[in-house]
Design a protein around this motif. Structure first.
Motif, PDB file in Angstrom:
ATOM      1  N   LEU A  29       0.833  -1.211   0.000  1.00 60.36           N
ATOM      2  CA  LEU A  29       0.000   0.000   0.000  1.00 60.36           C
ATOM      3  C   LEU A  29       0.865   1.257   0.000  1.00 60.36           C
ATOM      4  CD1 LEU A  29      -2.830  -0.765   2.576  1.00 60.36           C
ATOM      5  CD2 LEU A  29      -3.164  -0.057   0.206  1.00 60.36           C
ATOM      6  N   PHE A  30       2.112   1.110   0.459  1.00 61.17           N
ATOM      7  CA  PHE A  30       2.989   2.263   0.607  1.00 61.17           C
ATOM      8  C   PHE A  30       4.224   2.184  -0.276  1.00 61.17           C
ATOM      9  CE2 PHE A  30       0.357   1.734   4.316  1.00 61.17           C
ATOM     10  CZ  PHE A  30      -0.286   2.964   4.320  1.00 61.17           C
ATOM     11  N   ASN A  31       4.138   1.399  -1.367  1.00 61.85           N
ATOM     12  CA  ASN A  31       5.240   1.421  -2.325  1.00 61.85           C
ATOM     13  C   ASN A  31       5.132   2.713  -3.150  1.00 61.85           C
ATOM     14  OD1 ASN A  31       3.591   1.004  -4.686  1.00 61.85           O
ATOM     15  ND2 ASN A  31       3.680  -1.212  -4.403  1.00 61.85           N
ATOM     16  N   PRO A  32       6.199   3.139  -3.792  1.00 60.90           N
ATOM     17  CA  PRO A  32       6.165   4.410  -4.526  1.00 60.90           C
ATOM     18  C   PRO A  32       5.051   4.480  -5.575  1.00 60.90           C
ATOM     19  CG  PRO A  32       8.425   3.668  -4.284  1.00 60.90           C
ATOM     20  CD  PRO A  32       7.546   2.543  -3.781  1.00 60.90           C
ATOM     21  N   ARG A  33       4.806   3.376  -6.261  1.00 62.90           N
ATOM     22  CA  ARG A  33       3.762   3.349  -7.296  1.00 62.90           C
ATOM     23  C   ARG A  33       2.393   3.644  -6.694  1.00 62.90           C
ATOM     24  NH1 ARG A  33       4.411  -1.851  -9.007  1.00 62.90           N
ATOM     25  NH2 ARG A  33       2.859  -2.591  -7.553  1.00 62.90           N
ATOM     26  N   ALA A  34       2.076   3.006  -5.554  1.00 62.05           N
ATOM     27  CA  ALA A  34       0.770   3.194  -4.915  1.00 62.05           C
ATOM     28  C   ALA A  34       0.626   4.600  -4.338  1.00 62.05           C
ATOM     29  CB  ALA A  34       0.572   2.142  -3.824  1.00 62.05           C
ATOM     30  N   ILE A  35       1.690   5.110  -3.748  1.00 64.02           N
ATOM     31  CA  ILE A  35       1.646   6.469  -3.192  1.00 64.02           C
ATOM     32  C   ILE A  35       1.440   7.486  -4.316  1.00 64.02           C
ATOM     33  CG2 ILE A  35       3.032   8.249  -2.053  1.00 64.02           C
ATOM     34  CD1 ILE A  35       4.279   5.928  -0.388  1.00 64.02           C
ATOM     35  N   PHE A  36       2.171   7.339  -5.406  1.00 59.18           N
ATOM     36  CA  PHE A  36       2.028   8.253  -6.548  1.00 59.18           C
ATOM     37  C   PHE A  36       0.599   8.201  -7.089  1.00 59.18           C
ATOM     38  CE2 PHE A  36       2.096   9.063 -11.107  1.00 59.18           C
ATOM     39  CZ  PHE A  36       2.623  10.346 -11.142  1.00 59.18           C
TER      40      PHE A  36
END
Length: 172
Positions: A29-36
């Motif tokens: 949920l907090f990988n760069p892809r999901a945060i972006f």
């Protein structure tokens, strides 16, 4: 927002590694892809999710179905390739594509090179797709697997890019 492809999936997980894989999935949920993605869609980062744990299907072929195809917005589109569906979803392989009439289930157009993918099973996948669409009352993006001629639905989500499309009445 569909969140398609935002969280990590883990395949072929042994029983002893299930809990660790669930934790890694939550952490995604907090990988760069999901945060972006959340930033871009202006969605709060105060999020949670359920993780589905299901039996692994060692698919002969698998893929993705759109109950309303993204090109003409009138047919069902089934995309299938030999092996697991992850390679279709991730774009690693070019699948066979089948455009299927929503009323008659006739295959209107077929593109691809894989032999041995049963057209009867492709039609059965399309029929299951319309049953799921009817249940949710919205066009669906559905992942499936096929083993020994049996269709397994792995997940379904609304197609968020077609807010103005209403499903046509279907016959089951």
């Amino acid at each position: 927002a569909s969140f398609a492809g935002q969280q990590d999936s883990y395949l072929n997980v042994s029983k002893k590694d299930v809990l660790n894989s669930v934790k890694k999935c939550w952490a995604s949920l907090f990988n760069p892809r999901a945060i972006f993605y959340r930033e871009e869609k202006k969605i709060s980062h105060d999020v949670g999710m359920a993780v589905v744990v299901q039996e692994m299907v060692q698919a002969e072929y698998a893929g993705v179905m759109f109950t309303v195809d993204p090109i003409h917005k009138k047919d069902i589109l089934v995309e299938a390739a030999i092996g697991l569906g992850e390679q279709v979803v991730s774009g690693e392989v070019t699948p066979n594509s089948y455009f299927i009439d929503r009323k008659t289930f006739a295959i209107k157009q077929k593109m691809g090179e894989y032999e041995g993918i049963s057209e009867d099973v492709i039609k059965a996948i399309a029929k299951k797709g319309l049953e799921i669409e009817k249940h949710y009352a919205k066009p669906q993006d559905i992942e499936f697997a096929v083993k020994d001629g049996k269709v397994f639905i792995l997940q379904s989500r609304s197609i968020t890019t077609f807010p103005d499309v209403r499903p046509s009445p279907m016959r089951c």
